[in-house]
Design a protein around this motif. Structure first.
Motif, PDB file in Angstrom:
ATOM      1  N   ASN A   1      10.096  18.043   5.769  1.00  0.00           N
ATOM      2  CA  ASN A   1       8.989  17.605   6.619  1.00  0.00           C
ATOM      3  C   ASN A   1       8.670  16.116   6.503  1.00  0.00           C
ATOM      4  OD1 ASN A   1       7.347  19.869   8.213  1.00  0.00           O
ATOM      5  ND2 ASN A   1       8.285  20.795   6.420  1.00  0.00           N
ATOM      6  N   LEU A   2       9.388  15.419   5.618  1.00  0.00           N
ATOM      7  CA  LEU A   2       9.259  13.959   5.593  1.00  0.00           C
ATOM      8  C   LEU A   2       9.958  13.332   6.809  1.00  0.00           C
ATOM      9  CD1 LEU A   2       9.882  13.040   1.833  1.00  0.00           C
ATOM     10  CD2 LEU A   2       7.736  12.857   3.104  1.00  0.00           C
ATOM     11  N   ASN A   3      10.826  14.133   7.440  1.00  0.00           N
ATOM     12  CA  ASN A   3      11.545  13.676   8.638  1.00  0.00           C
ATOM     13  C   ASN A   3      12.326  12.382   8.393  1.00  0.00           C
ATOM     14  OD1 ASN A   3      10.699  15.793  10.400  1.00  0.00           O
ATOM     15  ND2 ASN A   3       8.684  14.815  10.539  1.00  0.00           N
ATOM     16  N   ASN A   4      12.961  12.315   7.246  1.00  0.00           N
ATOM     17  CA  ASN A   4      13.800  11.155   6.919  1.00  0.00           C
ATOM     18  C   ASN A   4      15.100  11.698   6.332  1.00  0.00           C
ATOM     19  OD1 ASN A   4      15.035   8.928   5.471  1.00  0.00           O
ATOM     20  ND2 ASN A   4      13.097   7.829   5.708  1.00  0.00           N
ATOM     21  N   LEU A   5      16.144  11.727   7.156  1.00  0.00           N
ATOM     22  CA  LEU A   5      17.392  12.378   6.762  1.00  0.00           C
ATOM     23  C   LEU A   5      18.004  11.754   5.512  1.00  0.00           C
ATOM     24  CD1 LEU A   5      19.515  14.512   7.376  1.00  0.00           C
ATOM     25  CD2 LEU A   5      20.631  12.874   8.920  1.00  0.00           C
ATOM     26  N   GLU A   6      17.953  10.432   5.391  1.00  0.00           N
ATOM     27  CA  GLU A   6      18.552   9.769   4.232  1.00  0.00           C
ATOM     28  C   GLU A   6      17.819  10.135   2.942  1.00  0.00           C
ATOM     29  OE1 GLU A   6      21.467   8.077   4.161  1.00  0.00           O
ATOM     30  OE2 GLU A   6      21.528   8.868   6.208  1.00  0.00           O
ATOM     31  N   VAL A   7      16.508  10.253   3.009  1.00  0.00           N
ATOM     32  CA  VAL A   7      15.721  10.676   1.840  1.00  0.00           C
ATOM     33  C   VAL A   7      16.053  12.128   1.498  1.00  0.00           C
ATOM     34  CG1 VAL A   7      13.385  11.161   0.987  1.00  0.00           C
ATOM     35  CG2 VAL A   7      13.861   9.010   2.179  1.00  0.00           C
ATOM     36  N   VAL A   8      16.157  12.968   2.528  1.00  0.00           N
ATOM     37  CA  VAL A   8      16.521  14.383   2.309  1.00  0.00           C
ATOM     38  C   VAL A   8      17.867  14.484   1.606  1.00  0.00           C
ATOM     39  CG1 VAL A   8      17.146  16.555   3.437  1.00  0.00           C
ATOM     40  CG2 VAL A   8      15.155  15.263   4.240  1.00  0.00           C
ATOM     41  N   LYS A   9      18.852  13.722   2.070  1.00  0.00           N
ATOM     42  CA  LYS A   9      20.175  13.740   1.440  1.00  0.00           C
ATOM     43  C   LYS A   9      20.106  13.282  -0.008  1.00  0.00           C
ATOM     44  CE  LYS A   9      22.974  12.768   5.596  1.00  0.00           C
ATOM     45  NZ  LYS A   9      23.825  11.731   6.233  1.00  0.00           N
ATOM     46  N   THR A  10      19.340  12.239  -0.254  1.00  0.00           N
ATOM     47  CA  THR A  10      19.254  11.655  -1.601  1.00  0.00           C
ATOM     48  C   THR A  10      18.604  12.613  -2.593  1.00  0.00           C
ATOM     49  OG1 THR A  10      19.142   9.411  -0.679  1.00  0.00           O
ATOM     50  CG2 THR A  10      18.336   9.703  -2.936  1.00  0.00           C
TER      51      THR A  10
ATOM     52  N   LYS B   1       0.836  -1.201   0.000  1.00  0.00           N
ATOM     53  CA  LYS B   1       0.000   0.000   0.000  1.00  0.00           C
ATOM     54  C   LYS B   1       0.867   1.246   0.000  1.00  0.00           C
ATOM     55  CE  LYS B   1      -4.104  -1.897   2.256  1.00  0.00           C
ATOM     56  NZ  LYS B   1      -5.023  -1.786   3.416  1.00  0.00           N
ATOM     57  N   ILE B   2       0.429   2.249  -0.751  1.00  0.00           N
ATOM     58  CA  ILE B   2       1.153   3.514  -0.839  1.00  0.00           C
ATOM     59  C   ILE B   2       0.971   4.281   0.463  1.00  0.00           C
ATOM     60  CG2 ILE B   2       1.273   5.728  -2.051  1.00  0.00           C
ATOM     61  CD1 ILE B   2       0.214   4.194  -4.553  1.00  0.00           C
ATOM     62  N   LYS B   3       2.087   4.641   1.091  1.00  0.00           N
ATOM     63  CA  LYS B   3       2.052   5.401   2.339  1.00  0.00           C
ATOM     64  C   LYS B   3       1.908   6.899   2.030  1.00  0.00           C
ATOM     65  CE  LYS B   3       5.547   4.154   5.026  1.00  0.00           C
ATOM     66  NZ  LYS B   3       6.921   3.700   5.375  1.00  0.00           N
ATOM     67  N   PRO B   4       1.419   7.688   2.988  1.00  0.00           N
ATOM     68  CA  PRO B   4       1.349   9.148   2.779  1.00  0.00           C
ATOM     69  C   PRO B   4       2.709   9.748   2.415  1.00  0.00           C
ATOM     70  CG  PRO B   4       0.114   8.526   4.740  1.00  0.00           C
ATOM     71  CD  PRO B   4       0.822   7.285   4.277  1.00  0.00           C
ATOM     72  N   GLU B   5       3.791   9.173   2.972  1.00  0.00           N
ATOM     73  CA  GLU B   5       5.134   9.661   2.655  1.00  0.00           C
ATOM     74  C   GLU B   5       5.494   9.406   1.194  1.00  0.00           C
ATOM     75  OE1 GLU B   5       5.110   8.577   7.034  1.00  0.00           O
ATOM     76  OE2 GLU B   5       4.342   7.726   5.174  1.00  0.00           O
ATOM     77  N   HIS B   6       5.046   8.285   0.655  1.00  0.00           N
ATOM     78  CA  HIS B   6       5.264   8.002  -0.764  1.00  0.00           C
ATOM     79  C   HIS B   6       4.542   9.034  -1.633  1.00  0.00           C
ATOM     80  CE1 HIS B   6       5.963   3.569   0.435  1.00  0.00           C
ATOM     81  NE2 HIS B   6       7.126   4.057   0.040  1.00  0.00           N
ATOM     82  N   GLN B   7       3.296   9.291  -1.252  1.00  0.00           N
ATOM     83  CA  GLN B   7       2.485  10.260  -2.000  1.00  0.00           C
ATOM     84  C   GLN B   7       3.143  11.636  -1.966  1.00  0.00           C
ATOM     85  OE1 GLN B   7      -0.566   9.570  -3.559  1.00  0.00           O
ATOM     86  NE2 GLN B   7      -0.679  11.655  -4.353  1.00  0.00           N
ATOM     87  N   ARG B   8       3.642  12.033  -0.806  1.00  0.00           N
ATOM     88  CA  ARG B   8       4.286  13.337  -0.696  1.00  0.00           C
ATOM     89  C   ARG B   8       5.575  13.381  -1.512  1.00  0.00           C
ATOM     90  NH1 ARG B   8       2.964  17.694   2.205  1.00  0.00           N
ATOM     91  NH2 ARG B   8       1.073  17.080   1.116  1.00  0.00           N
ATOM     92  N   LEU B   9       6.342  12.287  -1.496  1.00  0.00           N
ATOM     93  CA  LEU B   9       7.561  12.224  -2.305  1.00  0.00           C
ATOM     94  C   LEU B   9       7.236  12.382  -3.790  1.00  0.00           C
ATOM     95  CD1 LEU B   9      10.640  11.715  -2.585  1.00  0.00           C
ATOM     96  CD2 LEU B   9      10.104   9.265  -2.719  1.00  0.00           C
ATOM     97  N   ALA B  10       6.145  11.763  -4.240  1.00  0.00           N
ATOM     98  CA  ALA B  10       5.726  11.893  -5.643  1.00  0.00           C
ATOM     99  C   ALA B  10       5.431  13.354  -5.978  1.00  0.00           C
ATOM    100  CB  ALA B  10       4.496  11.020  -5.909  1.00  0.00           C
ATOM    101  N   GLU B  11       4.785  14.048  -5.057  1.00  0.00           N
ATOM    102  CA  GLU B  11       4.461  15.461  -5.250  1.00  0.00           C
ATOM    103  C   GLU B  11       5.723  16.318  -5.259  1.00  0.00           C
ATOM    104  OE1 GLU B  11       0.245  14.653  -2.920  1.00  0.00           O
ATOM    105  OE2 GLU B  11       1.887  15.705  -1.906  1.00  0.00           O
ATOM    106  N   ILE B  12       6.621  16.045  -4.336  1.00  0.00           N
ATOM    107  CA  ILE B  12       7.885  16.784  -4.259  1.00  0.00           C
ATOM    108  C   ILE B  12       8.681  16.617  -5.548  1.00  0.00           C
ATOM    109  CG2 ILE B  12      10.159  16.829  -3.128  1.00  0.00           C
ATOM    110  CD1 ILE B  12       8.625  16.040  -0.512  1.00  0.00           C
ATOM    111  N   THR B  13       8.737  15.393  -6.037  1.00  0.00           N
ATOM    112  CA  THR B  13       9.486  15.107  -7.272  1.00  0.00           C
ATOM    113  C   THR B  13       8.920  15.874  -8.450  1.00  0.00           C
ATOM    114  OG1 THR B  13      10.083  12.897  -6.487  1.00  0.00           O
ATOM    115  CG2 THR B  13      10.188  13.268  -8.860  1.00  0.00           C
TER     116      THR B  13
END
Length: 323
Positions: free
Chosen positions: A129-138, A65-77
Motif C-alpha cells: 500500500n506504499l505504492n512504490n514498486l522499488e521499495v516493495v522489491k527492496t 520533514k518525515i513523510k507519512p510514507e517514511h512513518q509507515r515504512l518505520a512501522e513495517i520494518t
C-alpha cells in the motif's frame, strides 16, 4: 527514546505515534492470534530500526520533514523484525524474550508460528500500500534473506569448520539485511539518487553487522536478567559466533566441548569461561568497531552538512551497549 532521550527529541513524537500505530496495525479477527501478536509489541524494545528510518528521513527529505510514507515504512520494518523474532524463538526453543515468556511458551508452537506468519503477511500488505514498486522489491527481499539465514544457520550447527567469512555472511542474512534495505528504502521514499540510496544501504549493512556482533558478544558476557533471555543460548544451539570463532584460534580445548555438543551440564559455563580467558571477546569487539566506523565514515564524509549528529550518536550507541 529509551537510550538517549534528550538527544532524540526530534523523533520522540514520531516514535510515540509508531507505538500506537503498531497496536492498530496488528488487528486480527481471531482473539488468540491477536493476543499473541499484541504480546510481541508489549515486550517493548528500543525501536532502533524505526529510529534509523526516521532519522535518515529527516536527513534525506527535501524539506527535512518525515513523510507519512517514511512513518509507515518505520512501522513495517518493526513488524517484520518482530515477526522474525517469534520465529527465531521457536527455532531456538527460547523460553524468554526481553525478560518475558516467549509467544510459544505462553500459547503453543503452532500459535507462535502462525503469529509470525500473520505479522509477515500484515507487513507485506502495508508495504504494497506504499505504492512504490522499488521499495516493495527492496523490502520484500529481506523476508527471503531471513529464510536463507535460518537455513544457513541450521546447516552449520556445531560445525567447527565455520569461518569468520561464513559467520559475517550469515549475520548479514539474519540481521543486517533488514537494516540495510530499510535505510535504502528510506532514501528511495525521499526521492534520492541511486548513489545516495546505495550509500545508505552500505551504511545500514555495516551498522547491522556491528549490531549482530555485539548481540553475539552479549550472549556470552551478559547475565540472563540483563540480556532478557538465557545467556549462552547461541552456544547451546550450536550457533557459533565471532567470540567463539576467535577463541578457537587461541584455545583448541574448546574443540572437545563442541564435538561432544556440550553434553555435560556445566559444559556451557565452562565454554563461556574459556572464551572469556582468551582474546576472543576483544577481537569480536574490534570487529564490530570496524563496521561501525565504516558506517559512520559514510555519513560523516558524504552528509556532514545534513545534521547527521543524532544518526552518528545512534550508530555509536550500538557499539556501547555493554554499559
Amino acid at each position: 527514546m529509551l537510550f538517549a532521550k534528550n538527544s532524540f527529541l526530534s523523533i520522540n513524537k514520531d516514535i510515540s505515534e509508531l507505538n500506537i500505530n503498531l497496536q492498530k496495525m496488528i488487528g486480527a479477527k481471531h482473539p488468540i492470534l491477536y493476543a499473541a501478536a499484541k504480546h510481541l509489541f508489549n515486550t517493548g524494545g528500543k525501536r532502533i530500526r524505526p529510529s534509523l528510518i526516521l532519522l535518515i528521513a529527516k536527513i534525506t527529505a527535501k524539506n527535512k520533514k518525515i513523510k507519512p510514507e517514511h512513518q509507515r515504512l518505520a512501522e513495517i520494518t518493526e513488524i517484520i523484525h518482530t515477526a522474525s523474532l517469534v520465529h527465531d524463538d521457536v527455532i531456538d526453543d527460547s523460553d524468554t524474550r526481553r525478560g518475558l515468556d516467549t509467544v510459544h511458551n505462553i500459547f503453543t508452537i503452532k500459535v507462535a508460528v502462525l503469529a509470525g506468519d500473520f505479522l509477515f503477511a500484515q507487513s507485506s500488505w502495508y508495504l504494497a500500500n506504499l505504492n512504490n514498486l522499488e521499495v516493495v522489491k527492496t523490502i520484500s527481499k529481506v523476508i527471503t534473506d531471513f529464510a536463507e539465514g535460518e537455513v544457513r544457520q541450521g546447516l552449520t550447527n556445531f560445525d567447527i569448520t565455520i569461518s569468520l567469512e561464513d559467520y559475517i555472511e550469515k549475520s548479514f542474512y539474519k540481521t543486517a539485511t533488514l537494516i540495510a534495505c530499510s535505510c535504502k528504502a528510506t532514501a528511495m521514499l525521499s526521492n534520492c539518487t541511486k548513489s545516495v540510496q546505495n550509500d545508505f544501504y552500505v551504511y545500514g549493512k555495516h551498522l547491522g553487522l556491528a549490531f549482530q556482533i555485539i548481540d553475539d558478544i552479549l550472549d556470552i558476557t551478559s547475565e540472563a536478567n540483563k540480556l532478557g533471555k538465557p545467556a549462552g543460548s547461541d552456544l547451546k544451539n550450536g550457533n557459533f559466533t565471532a567470540p567463539l570463532i576467535f577463541a578457537l584460534e587461541e584455545n583448541p580445548q574448546l574443540y572437545q566441548l563442541i564435538n561432544q555438543e556440550f553434553l555435560n551440564e556445566n559444559d556451557i559455563n565452562r565454554t563461556i569461561t574459556i572464551i572469556k580467558e582468551t582474546k576472543g571477546i576483544q577481537k569480536a569487539k574490534d570487529l564490530a568497531q570496524e563496521h561501525i566506523q565504516l558506517a559512520i565514515d559514510i555519513i560523516r564524509n558524504e552528509y556532514k552538512y545534513n545534521n547527521t549528529e543524532t544518526l552518528i550518536l545512534l550508530s555509536n550507541y550500538i557499539i556501547h551497549r555493554f554499559n
